[in-house]
Design an enzyme around this catalytic site. Structure first.
Site, mmCIF file in Angstrom:
data_model
loop_
_atom_site.group_PDB
_atom_site.id
_atom_site.type_symbol
_atom_site.label_atom_id
_atom_site.label_comp_id
_atom_site.label_asym_id
_atom_site.label_seq_id
_atom_site.Cartn_x
_atom_site.Cartn_y
_atom_site.Cartn_z
ATOM 1 C CB SER A 195 6.174 20.498 -7.707
ATOM 2 O OG SER A 195 6.288 21.257 -6.523
ATOM 3 C CE1 TYR A 208 11.944 19.695 -7.635
ATOM 4 C CE2 TYR A 208 10.351 21.381 -7.025
ATOM 5 C CZ TYR A 208 10.685 20.052 -7.189
ATOM 6 O OH TYR A 208 9.751 19.085 -6.906
#
EC number: 1.1.1.300
Length: 339
Positions: A195, A208
């Site tokens: 990501s 995350y």
């Protein structure tokens, strides 16, 4: 004298690498074939994993789909079988020269396995089943991912651990399971779906970001290890997309004046860009290209300057609406179930 000569050679190679990179921008490299190769995708039951499965199916790869959700995984498999059937019906039975079509339109299959990639033993046992029932994996797409959606001090320790296990640790287990045969054959491709939050961070999603930073670090170190071992037949691709409109971060918002210029990515676009990178052996793909600039600026600017940029863009608290929605949904669910 030797070190001066080596320095000259290194300088030339660095400059040549820039030339080659620029040439790839101007002339699109030819995509390699994955027809007939075994491609394993984790988190294939939905989102990007499902789209990756469909793209590889269209290129006649033999699919192995892993997901913790059996039902959604089977739904993806049904879509893949539909693509295989369409190709089988459209494929010519005999090539123009009178020989049978060499491309494997027929005999392609999709295999599904229910696997919790956060559990090391489950990964290893499922990988052994794949080797026995399907064969050796040539393309490994580490795609499975989760997000807790809580501020750090409100996030249960169990959810933090699960985020780290699924988004980062699982990459170690799957790679250890399938890399040995790739090394033996000097052939394969390992894809890490990370990501943009593995390259730069924001507030409210500490677990995350940490997991994706870990996945990026793992991928880069593995890539260097393969280069050091001179295993040039094994390729690696790091995929770092901006916010993708899969519902995973529903509610995330940046500054409203900026949002039209940087909207969430369509999942189909994101996967097509990633597939182009994978099939041309591109080491890394950031989508959109603006993410390269953001990463570069984050690396060279003072921290306070980065904070100013974040606040201007509305990126400093962009996850807060998402977290609030997740909290509201959790409270509603608990009330509904009488908890």
């Amino acid at each position: 004298m030797n070190i001066l000569l080596e320095l000259f050679v290194v300088t030339f190679r660095v400059l040549w690498a820039f030339v080659l990179a620029a040439a790839k921008w101007l002339v699109r490299p030819k995509e390699k074939s994955v027809a007939g190769q075994v491609c394993l995708i984790t988190g294939a039951g939905s989102g990007l994993g499902r789209l990756f499965a469909l793209e590889f199916a269209r290129r006649r790869a033999l699919l192995v789909l892993w997901d913790i959700n059996t039902r959604s995984n089977e739904e993806t498999a049904g879509m893949v079988r539909g693509i295989y059937r369409e190709m089988d019906e459209a494929a010519p039975r005999v090539a123009g020269d009178g020989e049978k079509d060499a491309l494997p339109h027929r005999g392609l299959q999709v295999y599904t396995y229910t696997c919790d990639v956060s559990k090391r033993e489950h990964v290893y046992s499922t990988a052994e089943r794949v080797r026995k029932e399907v064969g050796e994996v040539s393309v490994l797409v580490n795609n499975a991912g989760v997000v807790s959606g809580h501020h750090l001090l409100e996030c249960p320790d169990e959810l933090i651990e699960r985020t780290m296990m699924v988004n980062c640790h699982a990459h170690f287990w799957t790679t250890k399971a399938f890399l040995p045969k790739m090394l033996e054959m000097n052939h394969g491709h390992i894809v890490t779906v990370a990501s943009s939050l593995g390259l730069f961070s924001t507030a409210g999603v500490e677990d995350y970001c940490a997991s994706k930073f870990g996945a990026v670090g793992f991928h880069e170190s593995l890539s260097h290890e393969l280069k050091a071992a001179e295993k040039d037949g094994i390729k690696t691709t790091l995929v770092c997309p901006y916010l993708v409109d899969t519902g995973m971060f529903r509610g995330c918002r940046i500054r409203k004046e900026i949002e039209p210029f940087l909207p969430p990515l369509k999942p189909e676009y994101c996967v097509k860009q990633a597939m182009r990178a994978i099939l041309t052996d591109q080491p890394m793909i950031c989508t959109p290209r603006l993410m390269y600039m953001v990463t570069f600026m984050k690396s060279i600017l003072p921290f306070e300057a980065v904070v100013c940029m974040y606040r201007f863009l509305g990126a400093d608290k962009c996850m807060y609406p998402f977290i609030a929605q997740r909290k509201q949904a959790t409270n509603n669910n608990e009330a509904k179930n009488g908890i």
